[in-house]
Design a protein around this motif. Sequence first.
Motif, short mmCIF file in Angstrom:
data_model
loop_
_atom_site.label_atom_id
_atom_site.label_comp_id
_atom_site.label_asym_id
_atom_site.label_seq_id
_atom_site.Cartn_x
_atom_site.Cartn_y
_atom_site.Cartn_z
N ILE A 1 0.66 -1.11 -0.26
CA ILE A 1 0.08 0.15 0.34
C ILE A 1 1.00 1.16 -0.09
O ILE A 1 0.80 2.31 -0.26
N PHE A 2 1.59 1.29 0.69
CA PHE A 2 2.61 2.66 1.16
C PHE A 2 3.46 2.56 -0.50
O PHE A 2 3.74 3.74 -1.14
N ILE A 3 4.25 1.80 -1.11
CA ILE A 3 5.01 1.51 -2.21
C ILE A 3 3.73 2.21 -3.45
O ILE A 3 4.45 3.10 -3.76
N ALA A 29 -4.54 -3.96 7.62
CA ALA A 29 -3.05 -3.07 7.03
C ALA A 29 -3.45 -1.43 6.55
O ALA A 29 -2.98 -0.69 6.50
N ILE A 30 -4.45 -1.69 6.12
CA ILE A 30 -5.42 -0.65 5.39
C ILE A 30 -5.03 1.43 6.96
O ILE A 30 -4.60 2.12 6.57
N GLY A 31 -5.69 0.22 8.12
CA GLY A 31 -5.87 1.14 9.31
C GLY A 31 -4.38 1.89 9.13
O GLY A 31 -3.70 2.16 10.10
N ASN A 79 -5.03 9.11 -1.59
CA ASN A 79 -6.11 9.61 -2.69
C ASN A 79 -6.72 8.03 -2.58
O ASN A 79 -7.22 7.62 -3.82
N TRP A 80 -7.60 7.87 -1.03
CA TRP A 80 -8.98 6.83 -0.44
C TRP A 80 -9.77 6.58 -1.87
O TRP A 80 -10.65 5.27 -2.25
N ALA A 81 -10.57 8.03 -2.48
CA ALA A 81 -11.51 8.18 -3.06
C ALA A 81 -11.28 7.56 -4.71
O ALA A 81 -12.26 7.43 -5.51
N ASP A 82 -10.07 7.76 -5.20
CA ASP A 82 -9.50 7.28 -6.54
C ASP A 82 -9.94 6.22 -6.97
O ASP A 82 -9.57 5.01 -6.70
#
Length: 868
Positions: free
Chosen positions: A109-111, A422-424, A444-447
Amino acid sequence: MSNQLHTPPTISIRLIRALCRTELVEEIEGNLYEYYWIISEDVNRFGKIRFWIQVLTYLRPSTLKLFKLKNSGSMFIFNPKIAVRSLFKHRVSTSINLLGFVIGLLSTIFIYFYINTELNIDSFHVDKENIYRVIRTSEINGAPYDVGVTSGPYAEALINDYPSSINTTTRAFPQNGLVKIADKKFQENKMIFADRNFFEFFSYPLAEGNPGDVLSLPNSVVISREIATKYFGFKDPIGEIIEVDNEYKFTITGIMDDLPAKSHLDFNMVFSIELFEGFDWFHGWWNNGLVTYINVPNTQQAHYLDTQFPEFMEKYFGDDFEASGTKIGLHVEPLEDIYFNNKTRFDPVVHGDLSSLIILGAVGVIILFIACFNYINLSIAMAFKRAKEVSVRKVLGVEKTRLITQFLGESMMLLLASMLIAIGLSIALKPIFNSVFELDILFNWADQLVIAFMIGLVLVVLVTSGLYPALLMSSFKPVSILKSGKIPLGKNSFIRKGLVVAQFSLSIFLIIATLLIGFQLDYMKSKPLGYNKESLLIIHINNQEIQSNDELFKNDLLRHENITSVTSASGEPGGFHDGTVLQISGVNVNPKVRSSFADTDYLKTLGIPIAAGRDFDRSFANNDSMAMMINEKALAEIGLTAEEVIGRKVTIPGFDIDRRIVGVVKDYHFTALNNEIEPQAIIMGYTHHRRFIVRMNDVDIPNTLRHIEESFNKHSPNFPITYQFHDEGLDQLYADEQKQARVFSSFSGISIFLACMGIFGLAAYAAEQRQKELGIRKILGASVQQVILIISKEFITLVVIAAVIAMPLTWIFMENWLHDFAYRIGLAENWMVFIFGSLVAGIIAFLTIALKTYKTAASNPTDCIRYE
């Protein structure tokens, strides 16, 4: 307004019709249509997410159809209770898999967000495909390079000469200065001066102001929200006055909105460039410092311009080319290429490193694969424990398809739980991650692309890690298993071993690469640079006050007992060095060199040794005002001996000055070690100076710095001092390499941790599967150490095979990585690193196995061999 605008996505309606009970479908659809109508009127960017959450709330047990398979009785095709019970029953392997997936998904997720942030630089500009930057091309004695800045006249001349090929132009002039608003005063480093059409040419969003008007007046300025809050708090800043460098006043005419993505231009204040229209230097063709952009109709016109630029340069520079005996060129660079083109010199824009991005992405994939391999391995190892369960269910009539679905469902539940955790964690750890790796990640989680990536990631991991174990366990033959109690794993043992080898190959690769990158950084930090880099302080000459009082300031500094020498120069080693041509009397060669303007104490302060001739000398004041020196590399380009070149007159057409060579200095590294030493001229002159360089004793540094600040304030009371220790500046030259080192060290640690988690679980099951054998061996006299060695032997052999695979791959990778360094470590000389990295992985694996199997090895053998 069209009804289509308020129609929910077709896939959501199909989902409801496929999964929900028939008698409830009409009511649920009606509710969804009404809810979608409501959120369509809501400008909140999270509206679509809220709608899908609403859809998911309808997919609950009370609304779902009862799916049955023929011959399966009342059993569901997937039973969540059985899945939860199974995961809890095998909680050791579940915990290992959960932790592995969380770490793998968190890293991914970070990458992903970092790569997405980097790849979307300047993506918000409406005409991004048609925007190009004008680049000057030059060379130093046959080695070509690009220059990122141009002078003021280029923009007007280009659009006048090629009106059919260029729609419009704009210029940006990055600067820094003292900004004063009321009683607040700060040194700002993110300022640009730009043409009045800047906000029309680009698509930088404005919260207040019209793009065509905000820079229409000569004294107008547009500021960011951050600056507005910094200086004015919650007060409306429009119409307020900003004073720059205690001299120029500007009126705030607009406020920039937050950028939807990062940009290659890093600024928070945009001033009208018309301030400089009255200065002669602004109209000189050789006074480069601006970034010039053009907007062209299409790619073909951009290519056409490149073919026409030799004629353009000859038209405006022909006489200068003839006088200097050298030429410069011009070409255009697409906007999308600017950010990752970090080879351009004299470039004031922000750059990224594409190779670092690729490496980081590859490391993320490696981490995720290791987590998947763990799951596959542990699932195969768990197969013998669940064999009887599967066999009984098959005897009761459960079909293979339903078994596969059940096992995939268990994998999906584990993955979804891992993804949520992982998201949290990614949200909570984002500030720490950005700080540790010096990144600027935008979430940008809404993308929609992000949502698609997350769904795709779960599905890929599910197929990669869950499908094979599900197929394996569903293929068991119940009669033979119930009769013998054993599982014929056969070729599956080979697959399991292959996955262990793959895991440790990747881990060993990262360990060795981390060590070698660290060695290269240490080499660059410790390599002699040809001058004394210790205890140097670099003070910026950032205003006219200190520039006009430079000698008085230097004399004040030298009164302090801990300051041994002070010089002023156009740049310091590792900093700015201009380029120019030398025309030497009696020599046909006109070498192109990097130039440094300095005073008489330059060599003394930096500790640069002289190879021939003499240093600048105040006792030769009348003559040394016209003196210069060259380095050994420049001497080699000229083709004369030191004795032959000393005393010759030199014309420097780029600066329209004459000098006489008085000495030759030994070569020293005045640029980063990525580049070879270039020809250099050190020119006596008290113009063009940008830095004071102060050599101090390493005694009572705070008191010395206090004296420096007091002296600066004395001679420049209206401007704050800005300074930096020289070694800190040198470290910044290798920021990308240091970032890569941190990435490799962190993720190599994660990879070896995940690999050890997997081997920990495998060792536990191996010990349990062979406990009767081990019990018999203990009765026959085997010691605890021998029993541990028996279990470890198989895994250590796999680690050795992994090392054999990883070492040549790491060698190839490091050869490519080191290729960009002119001065580098040798891999052959560091062969022990490859052995050491493999040993580290082997020792960690052995300790992990020993830790887990010790209990089995030390247990009473009668407990191991007794009948059930």
